[in-house]
Every structure is written in structure tokens, then in C-alpha cells.
Design an enzyme around this catalytic site. Structure first.
Site, PDB file in Angstrom:
ATOM      1  N   ALA A 257      52.971  30.608  42.659  1.00 10.45           N
ATOM      2  CA  ALA A 257      52.415  29.683  41.680  1.00 10.45           C
ATOM      3  C   ALA A 257      52.897  28.278  42.021  1.00 10.45           C
ATOM      4  O   ALA A 257      53.887  28.112  42.722  1.00 10.45           O
ATOM      5  CB  ALA A 257      52.897  30.083  40.285  1.00 10.45           C
TER       6      ALA A 257
ATOM      7  N   GLY B  66      53.305  34.628  43.146  1.00 12.48           N
ATOM      8  CA  GLY B  66      51.880  34.706  42.835  1.00 12.48           C
ATOM      9  C   GLY B  66      51.024  34.950  44.070  1.00 12.48           C
ATOM     10  O   GLY B  66      49.905  35.475  43.963  1.00 12.48           O
TER      11      GLY B  66
HETATM   12  N1  3HC Z   1      55.186  25.284  44.067  1.00  9.73           N
HETATM   13  C1  3HC Z   1      55.207  23.957  44.280  1.00  9.73           C
HETATM   14  N2  3HC Z   1      55.758  23.389  45.368  1.00  9.73           N
HETATM   15  C2  3HC Z   1      56.290  24.214  46.271  1.00  9.73           C
HETATM   16  C3  3HC Z   1      56.317  25.607  46.123  1.00  9.73           C
HETATM   17  C4  3HC Z   1      55.714  26.154  44.957  1.00  9.73           C
HETATM   18  N3  3HC Z   1      55.663  27.455  44.748  1.00  9.73           N
HETATM   19  N4  3HC Z   1      56.913  26.142  47.193  1.00  9.73           N
HETATM   20  C5  3HC Z   1      57.266  25.129  47.980  1.00  9.73           C
HETATM   21  N5  3HC Z   1      56.896  23.963  47.434  1.00  9.73           N
HETATM   22  C6  3HC Z   1      57.051  22.623  48.009  1.00  9.73           C
HETATM   23  C7  3HC Z   1      58.508  22.204  48.118  1.00  9.73           C
HETATM   24  O1  3HC Z   1      58.955  21.607  46.922  1.00  9.73           O
HETATM   25  C8  3HC Z   1      58.473  21.245  49.265  1.00  9.73           C
HETATM   26  O2  3HC Z   1      57.991  20.022  48.783  1.00  9.73           O
HETATM   27  P1  3HC Z   1      58.499  18.647  49.416  1.00  9.73           P
HETATM   28  O3  3HC Z   1      58.101  18.699  50.868  1.00  9.73           O
HETATM   29  O4  3HC Z   1      57.824  17.609  48.616  1.00  9.73           O
HETATM   30  O5  3HC Z   1      59.990  18.645  49.241  1.00  9.73           O
HETATM   31  C9  3HC Z   1      57.397  21.817  50.171  1.00  9.73           C
HETATM   32  O6  3HC Z   1      56.626  22.686  49.353  1.00  9.73           O
HETATM   33  C10 3HC Z   1      57.925  22.625  51.330  1.00  9.73           C
HETATM   34  O7  3HC Z   1      58.861  23.575  50.834  1.00  9.73           O
HETATM   35  P2  3HC Z   1      60.189  23.903  51.624  1.00  9.73           P
HETATM   36  O8  3HC Z   1      60.886  22.652  51.992  1.00  9.73           O
HETATM   37  O9  3HC Z   1      60.936  24.883  50.789  1.00  9.73           O
HETATM   38  O10 3HC Z   1      59.610  24.556  52.945  1.00  9.73           O
HETATM   39  P3  3HC Z   1      60.142  25.785  53.781  1.00  9.73           P
HETATM   40  O11 3HC Z   1      59.208  25.937  54.899  1.00  9.73           O
HETATM   41  O12 3HC Z   1      61.594  25.650  54.033  1.00  9.73           O
HETATM   42  O13 3HC Z   1      59.985  27.064  52.819  1.00  9.73           O
HETATM   43  C11 3HC Z   1      58.883  28.526  51.295  1.00  9.73           C
HETATM   44  C12 3HC Z   1      58.727  27.498  52.422  1.00  9.73           C
HETATM   45  C13 3HC Z   1      59.581  29.781  51.817  1.00  9.73           C
HETATM   46  C14 3HC Z   1      57.517  28.879  50.775  1.00  9.73           C
HETATM   47  C15 3HC Z   1      59.747  27.919  50.162  1.00  9.73           C
HETATM   48  O14 3HC Z   1      59.219  26.666  49.828  1.00  9.73           O
HETATM   49  C16 3HC Z   1      59.824  28.721  48.920  1.00  9.73           C
HETATM   50  O15 3HC Z   1      60.615  29.644  48.841  1.00  9.73           O
HETATM   51  N6  3HC Z   1      59.012  28.372  47.907  1.00  9.73           N
HETATM   52  C17 3HC Z   1      59.066  28.981  46.604  1.00  9.73           C
HETATM   53  C18 3HC Z   1      58.398  30.323  46.606  1.00  9.73           C
HETATM   54  C19 3HC Z   1      58.424  30.901  45.216  1.00  9.73           C
HETATM   55  O16 3HC Z   1      59.427  30.865  44.518  1.00  9.73           O
HETATM   56  N7  3HC Z   1      57.302  31.465  44.791  1.00  9.73           N
HETATM   57  C20 3HC Z   1      57.183  31.998  43.486  1.00  9.73           C
HETATM   58  C21 3HC Z   1      56.765  30.924  42.541  1.00  9.73           C
HETATM   59  S1  3HC Z   1      56.772  31.424  40.859  1.00  9.73           S
HETATM   60  C22 3HC Z   1      55.403  32.392  40.732  1.00  9.73           C
HETATM   61  O17 3HC Z   1      54.698  32.628  41.680  1.00  9.73           O
HETATM   62  C23 3HC Z   1      55.145  32.910  39.376  1.00  9.73           C
HETATM   63  C24 3HC Z   1      54.069  33.942  39.376  1.00  9.73           C
HETATM   64  O18 3HC Z   1      54.674  35.205  39.332  1.00  9.73           O
HETATM   65  C25 3HC Z   1      53.184  33.798  38.190  1.00  9.73           C
END
Ligand code: 3HC
Length: 690
Positions: free
Chosen positions: A66, A105
Site C-alpha cells: 500500500a 498489499g
Molecule cells: N509506500 C510509499 N512509499 C514507499 C513505499 C510504500 N509502501 N515503499 C517504499 N516507498 C518509498 C520510500 O519512502 C522511498 O522514498 P524516497 O526515495 O522518497 O526516500 C522510496 O520508495 C524507495 O524506498 P527504499 O529507499 O526503501 O528503497 P529500497 O530499494 O531500499 O527498498 C522496498 C525497497 C523493499 C520496497 C522498501 O522500500 C520497503 O520495504 N518498502 C515498504 C514495504 C511495505 O512495508 N509494504 C507494506 C505496506 S503496508 C500495506 O501494504 C498494507 C496492506 O496490507 C493493506
């Protein structure tokens, strides 16, 4: 090709409706993606030229979850459940083609497809727990139906992803494909589009739940297993409850349970803090004012001066990522001891199954020892990691200046000394930087990167990038005694001692801090670090209990006694001598000891930290309040579900924080409690730390 939204394109290829998502950087499920996915499936269902649907992503990854930044702005149509339900109910088969990371998500979207293919490097996970959340779009109900309850419990409580090979073995993907993912996805979609339905839906298959139905103890066992690691966190328990619901309730009821628990978490203080922390961590690596054209310096070989606990741990970080290291020691025995400890550390990891024998040898072979500093002449980066003594450090930097090649970075691991003074003895202060690792240096994630007055932008940029390379989180700080982390810690330690003098037993103070979420209290931490740190033997301060304990040979855990007594398993018990010493010193200072409430103890430990943090911000030693929070969570065990000291202050309200600080200032008349001007100004304007 039709653009359904700015983030999703629709095209029909060989009888397959291809939905191509493009929402850089990680294809998060922002409004435009959700809308495009929903519209795309609806369009495909009405499109006679399409017999199947393929979902594929542009850029570096499949959907990574998400859009976390949307959580705070409230719900936006279409609701994600609505999108997934449209997919789930599609009579035309849907194939997900996955590369990069299918997280949160993203994985939930894939689980609403009938078929999944992925490249070998793809990863799959439900990391919501790391944001203080649970998968709120059916992930807790669908994943156990595919990979079983036990594995799901492990994934949702740890947040750790699995690789494609394991996903294939578990049945989470149908095929592992070569590099041409799109073509492979298309081929499967064509094949399935030609088959008569109905196509398999995850929600309809309860087979994999049976194991847990027969063995409900699995939930208690999981709770027990993760209890220590997840102490204080709400989300792991909520995740487990959802998996229990998957086993014990029909699918739709389970979904409702999941939705209810998700709603509780997403608006709660813990998740707010963890979401804030997610962005804070990423923000910390951004350095305003450094031109993007400034080039990083290449680091291919590192020198470390000092092979003790710190130097050894630092060296391991580099060997772990394949960078060769040369350690300098002053004598062979110390060098052998240092190299031996490194080997032992690696072998211990191998014994736990987390490293192969081959990797142990490979990493050890990357770490060489020498007694001659001149052997560092070809290093790109040299890190001094000797004990905290200015004269010794200056001598080393003076010698290094004559040895290191032009352009090499000269770094000090000092945790509190004046980096500018160290740099001043060299003819290249622009190449001098602080790289303050935290003990144990091969484990702790934090790296304080210290910018001296003359440190060049290229050196700073290289230091920050290097941290990422060795998998640390770097925070850039300025020069002051103790930098950000230790300067704030000093305040807490001073006040913890004042509390003990005022009558609070040290075990009560430590318990209050432990209950707040720190891994240990102030006095246990002192015992772990060693009470003799900074103690001037033969010149003890009689009013300093720490010094008095050292006089008694009680140096902390390492001598089996410090503030506490320790048994052979290093378990602490309160020591009468410590209480007596605090009482004695209190009496000599005319302090009347009294009982203390937990609230007072907590306030008096945390408020000085917040106040010092505000001063640090005001002086520009830290660039952002969130950098202080990142320092505290990764360097000092501040519970991430409380965001860090500055976030915590914001959640209490700066006006309340200021009122309490003023109260103690008036009560004690001590400058220690003088409120930071920044705190006063923000509180009076009703603002927050930024
Ligand atoms: N939403 C919004 N922004 C996000 C994001 C997300 N889910 N995931 C990453 N970003 C953004 C980061 O803030 C960063 O922004 P910036 O460049 O402005 O600082 C950019 O994307 C790149 O992220 P990373 O620096 O972390 O890049 P990496 O390549 O090191 O890692 C990744 C990539 C493994 C995808 C890591 O970003 C990550 O773990 N993201 C979160 C994943 C996550 O937690 N997903 C679950 C979300 S909650 C959800 O899905 C709820 C659902 O169940 C309803």
C-alpha cells in the site's frame, strides 16, 4: 495501448488484457494504481478480445505494498478491498507476473490472482508488522490457505520475506521463469485463457488450514517463541489473532476480523510511530546542500587502526560485503587476539546455521593484520578505532597524514571527542570524518557520520553511501561533545543518578525504563559498558557512586559486579553496597531520600533527553528531529513503537513537555533543567519538532 490512469496502461496482446503498472519508485498501491487495476479488470471482463488478464509492473519491482504516505490522508476511492474483490470474482483468469518485491498489499494483490509466475530474484513478504500493522487486505486469510499456517505465522510476525525458490516449493507461485517475465506471464495467461473455468481461487481452498485445526497449540507456541523479541509491540499479537481467525472462521468472517483489527492498529499510536519511523529512516540519508554532481570516492580497500572489540567489529562490516580490510595493532599478541575474536564470531554465526563454512573462510581471508601502519598506504579509507584519548588519536592522525595516499578518507571512530581538533593535526582536514560505530559494531545498525568544520562534501557523501553499502543506517551529525547519541544519553544517565541519590532504588529506575520499552535500564547499561570507562584510578570523586564502585573493583558485568551483582549467566541482582553508597553520598550532600513514583522516574529520565535533543537541533548538530529519533531507535534501543524521543515529545505535546521541564527547573534551580530556547519557542507557538 490505453492509459486507464496515469499509473496503469491497458493493452490487449494475443487475447490477453495486459495491465501494466508504473508508479515509481516501488509501484505502491496509490490511488491511481488501485483505480487502474479495478478499471482494467472491469474493462477486460467486457472486452471480447481478451480471454485472460496479465498484471505486470514497470521499473524495479512488482507492487511493494500500500502507499504508506496515503494512510494519514484518510480513505480515497476506490477502496483496496473493492479492487481485490473485483479481481477475485473475475471469471477470466488473472496472472500476476512478479519481479523485485511483492510485499504487503502487493502480495495481497497477487494472492487475488488465479496464477502467479516470478523471476528467480523475486521476493515475497507481508512486512506490515514492521509498520505496526497487519496485512489488511486479506493477506492473513489468504496466505495460510496457500503456504500453511506455520509458515504464515513466521512471515507475518517477523515481516521477513521469502525468495522465489521457497515460494515455488510452498506453492505460492506456479512457475519460476527466466528473465523475460512479461513473455512468460503472457504465455501462461494465453494457456489459462483457453482453458474452461472456474480457475482456482485462494479463498476457496481450506486444505492447508487443517494442520492448525488439528494442532491449535501452534499459536501459543508462536506467542511464546516471539515474546522476548516483540515485547511491547501490539502488531505481532494482532497478526497472530488474524491467522487464528483464518483457521477458526469462514473466509468472509475472517476477513471482517482482519479488517477490524487492522483499523485498530492503523489509527493507533504505535503504528503512527512506526510509519513515521519508516520515512524518517529514509530521510536520514538525504543531505541537503550537497550538490548531486559531487562524486562519491571509490572505496575498495579499508584500513582499521586498533584490533580490539570495536576495530574487529568494524572490520567485519567491510569483509561481510567483500571489501578487504587491513587491521593495524601495536603488538603481535593483540593482533592475534583481535583476528582470533573475529574468526570466533564468524564461526559462532556459522554454528547457528547463518553462514556457511566457505563464507567464514572467505570473510576471514579478507581481513589481514599488520604491525606496521605504513601498510595502510594504499587504503581508500582508514578508520582509527583506538581508545578515547585525544593525545593518542592526534598522534595517530599525524602519522597517518604522512602515510595515507592522496585523497584517502581518514576517519575516527571517536564517540565523543572533538573531531575538528583531531583533523587539525593533519594537512588534509577536508579528508577527515567521524564514523562512530556502535558496539557491537558488526551488529548495531546505527552509524553516526560526523561532519567536521572542514570535511569535504565528497567525503560526507562517500561516508553516507558507504553506510548503506555495509547495511547500516547513517545519520549525519555535527561536532560537539558526544555528538547526538551520547550527548543525549549523558543527560539521562546524570538524571538517573540524581534519582538514585534522591531515593529511588536503581532496580526501580531500570524497571521503569525497561517497561517503557528500552532493552535495559540506565544502570544495567552502565554495567554493560563498564563503569571504569573514564574513571581516573587513584583520583576518584568521592561523591560519584560510579567512581566509588570502581574503587571497590566493581567495574560492571565484566567483573561480575558493578551497580548490580551478576551470576555466572550475567543475571543481575540488586547489590546492597550500591544502595548504601547512594544513601551515603546523598547524606553528605544533604539530599533527603524519599520514595518516588514511576511517573516521576520516567519523566525525569526522558525529559532531559528531549530537552537536550532540542538544544542539539537548535545548534544545528542534528539536521532534523527525525534524525535524532533514528539515532535513538537504532543506537540506543528506544522502542520504535514510540518513534524516538522527539516524536514521543510531539505526541505528548510540547506545551506539556515544557511545563514539566519548567517545573523541575524551578524545583531544583539547576541549569541542567533550563529549557531549550527552541523548545520554548515551539511550545509557545503550538508547534511540533520537525
Ligand atoms: N509506500 C510509499 N512509499 C514507499 C513505499 C510504500 N509502501 N515503499 C517504499 N516507498 C518509498 C520510500 O519512502 C522511498 O522514498 P524516497 O526515495 O522518497 O526516500 C522510496 O520508495 C524507495 O524506498 P527504499 O529507499 O526503501 O528503497 P529500497 O530499494 O531500499 O527498498 C522496498 C525497497 C523493499 C520496497 C522498501 O522500500 C520497503 O520495504 N518498502 C515498504 C514495504 C511495505 O512495508 N509494504 C507494506 C505496506 S503496508 C500495506 O501494504 C498494507 C496492506 O496490507 C493493506
Amino acid at each position: 495501448m490505453v492509459a486507464l490512469t496515469s499509473m496503469v496502461d491497458y493493452s490487449v496482446e494475443e487475447g490477453v488484457a495486459v495491465l501494466t503498472l508504473d508508479n515509481p519508485p516501488v509501484n505502491a498501491l496509490s490511488q491511481g494504481v488501485r483505480q487502474g487495476l479495478k478499471d482494467g479488470v472491469v474493462k477486460a471482463l467486457a472486452d471480447d478480445s481478451a480471454q485472460a488478464v496479465l498484471i505486470v509492473c514497470e521499473g524495479r519491482t512488482f507492487i511493494a505494498g500500500a502507499d504508506i504516505s496515503e494512510f494519514s490522508s484518510g480513505p480515497m476511492e476506490p477502496n483496496f478491498h473493492e479492487v481485490l474483490s473485483t479481481m477475485d470474482n473475475s471469471p477470466k483468469p488473472i496472472v500476476a507476473a512478479i519481479h523485485g518485491t511483492a510485499l504487503g498489499g502487493g502480495l495481497e494483490t497477487a494472492l487475488c490472482c488465479n496464477y502467479r509466475v516470478a523471476v528467480a530474484s523475486a521476493k515475497f513478504g507481508l512486512p506490515e508488522v514492521n509498520l505496526g500493522l497487519l496485512p489488511g487486505a486479506g493477506g492473513t486469510q489468504r496466505l495460510p490457505r496457500v503456504i500453511g499456517v506455520e509458515k504464515t505465522l513466521a512471515m507475518v510476525t517477523s515481516g521477513a520475506p521469502i525468495g522465489a525458490a521457497e515460494a515455488l516449493e510452498l506453492g505460492l507461485i506456479d512457475q519460476m521463469v527466466g528473465d523475460d517475465l512479461r513473455a512468460a506471464g503472457l504465455a501462461l495467461a494465453i494457456e489459462k485463457g483457453a482453458e474452461a473455468g472456474p480457475h482456482p481461487r485462494v479463498r476457496d481452498n481450506d486444505e492447508k488450514l487443517q494442520g492448525a485445526k488439528d494442532n491449535p497449540e501452534i499459536f501459543a507456541a508462536t506467542r511464546k517463541m516471539i515474546a522476548r523479541k516483540t515485547r511491547g509491540f501490539l502488531a505481532p499479537e494482532y497478526n497472530i489473532r488474524c491467522i487464528e481467525a483464518a483457521v477458526n472462521q469462514p473466509f468472509d468472517e475472517g476477513l471482517q476480523t482482519e479488517g477490524k483489527l487492522f483499523a485498530e492498529l492503523v489509527t493507533g499510536a504505535q503504528s503512527q510511530a512506526q510509519q513515521y519511523f519508516f520515512f524518517s529512516e529514509r530521510q536520514a540519508s538525504k543531505i541537503p546542500g550537497i550538490d548531486k554532481d559531487v562524486a562519491e570516492l571509490p572505496i575498495t580497500k579499508v584500513g582499521v587502526i586498533g584490533g580490539g572489540l570495536m576495530g574487529g567489529g568494524i572490520s567485519m562490516n567491510f569483509a561481510n560485503v567483500g571489501i578487504p580490510v587491513t587491521i593495524v595493532e601495536t603488538n603481535q599478541a593483540a593482533l592475534d587476539r583481535g583476528l582470533g575474536t573475529i574468526r570466533k564470531n564468524y564461526e559462532n554465526t556459522a554454528r547457528k546455521g547463518r553462514l556457511t563454512e566457505q563464507a567464514v573462510e572467505q570473510r576471514c581471508s579478507l581481513i589481514q593484520g599488520t604491525l606496521d601502519m605504513a601498510d595502510l598506504a594504499d587504503c581508500d579509507l582508514i578508520i582509527e578505532a583506538v581508545f578515547e584519548n585525544m593525545a593518542v588519536k592526534k598522534d595517530i592522525f599525524m602519522r597517518l597524514d604522512g602515510i595515507a595516499k592522496a585523497g584517502a578518507i581518514l576517519a575516527s571512530n571517536t564517540s565523543a571527542l572533538d573531531l575538528n581538533e583531531i583533523a587539525s593535526v593533519t594537512n588534509r582536514p577536508e579528508s577527515v570524518i567521524g564514523l562512530h560505530f556502535f558496539s557491537p559494531a558488526n551488529v548495531m545498525k546505527l552509524l553516526e557520520v560526523v561532519r567536521g568544520d572542514k570535511t569535504s562534501d565528497a567525503v560526507i557523501k562517500t561516508g553516507m553511501a558507504l553506510a548503506k553499502r555495509i547495511r547500516k543506517v547513517a545519520v549525519l551529525v555535527g561536532v560537539c561533545p558526544g555528538f547526538v547519541g551520547n550527548r543525549i544519553l549523558f543527560m539521562r544517565q546524570i538524571e538517573a543518578s540524581n534519582l538514585a541519590l534522591a531515593g529511588a532504588p536503581i532496580e526501580q529506575i531500570d524497571k521503569v525504563l525497561f517497561d517503557f520499552g528500552f532493552p535495559m535500564g540506565a544502570f544495567q547499561m552502565g554495567d554493560l559498558a563498564g563503569l571504569d570507562l573514564g574513571w581516573d584510578k587513584g583520583n576518584s570523586n568521592p561523591t560519584d557512586v560510579k567512581d566509588r564502585l570502581c574503587d571497590l573493583g566493581r567495574y560492571g558485568q565484566k567483573t561480575g559486579a558493578g551497580y548490580y551483582d551478576y551470576d555466572e549467566n550475567r543475571m543481575p541482582t540488586p547489590a546492597a553496597v550500591t544502595a548504601e553508597l547512594f544513601a551515603e553520598v546523598a547524606a553528605t550532600q544533604g539530599i533527603k531520600q524519599k520514595q518516588m513514583s514511576e511517573e516521576e522516574i520516567l519523566d525525569r529520565c526522558l525529559l532531559p533527553m528531549i530537552n537536550e535533543g532540542a538544544k542539539i537541533l537548535d545548534e544545528g548538530i542534528a539536521m532534523r528531529a527525525s534524525d535524532i529519533d533514528v539515532t535513538y531507535v537504532y543506537g540506543y534501543g528506544w522502542p520504535v513503537y514510540r518513534g524516538g524521543p522527539m516524536h514521543y515529545a510531539n505526541t505528548i505535546g510540547l506545551d506539556k513537555v515544557l511545563a514539566k521541564i519548567r517545573h523541575y527547573h524551578e524545583l531544583t534551580g539547576d541549569d541542567f533543567w533550563a529549557p531549550s530556547p527552541l523548545l520554548v519557542s515551539l511550545a509557545e507557538q503550538g508547534k511540533r519538532f520537525k
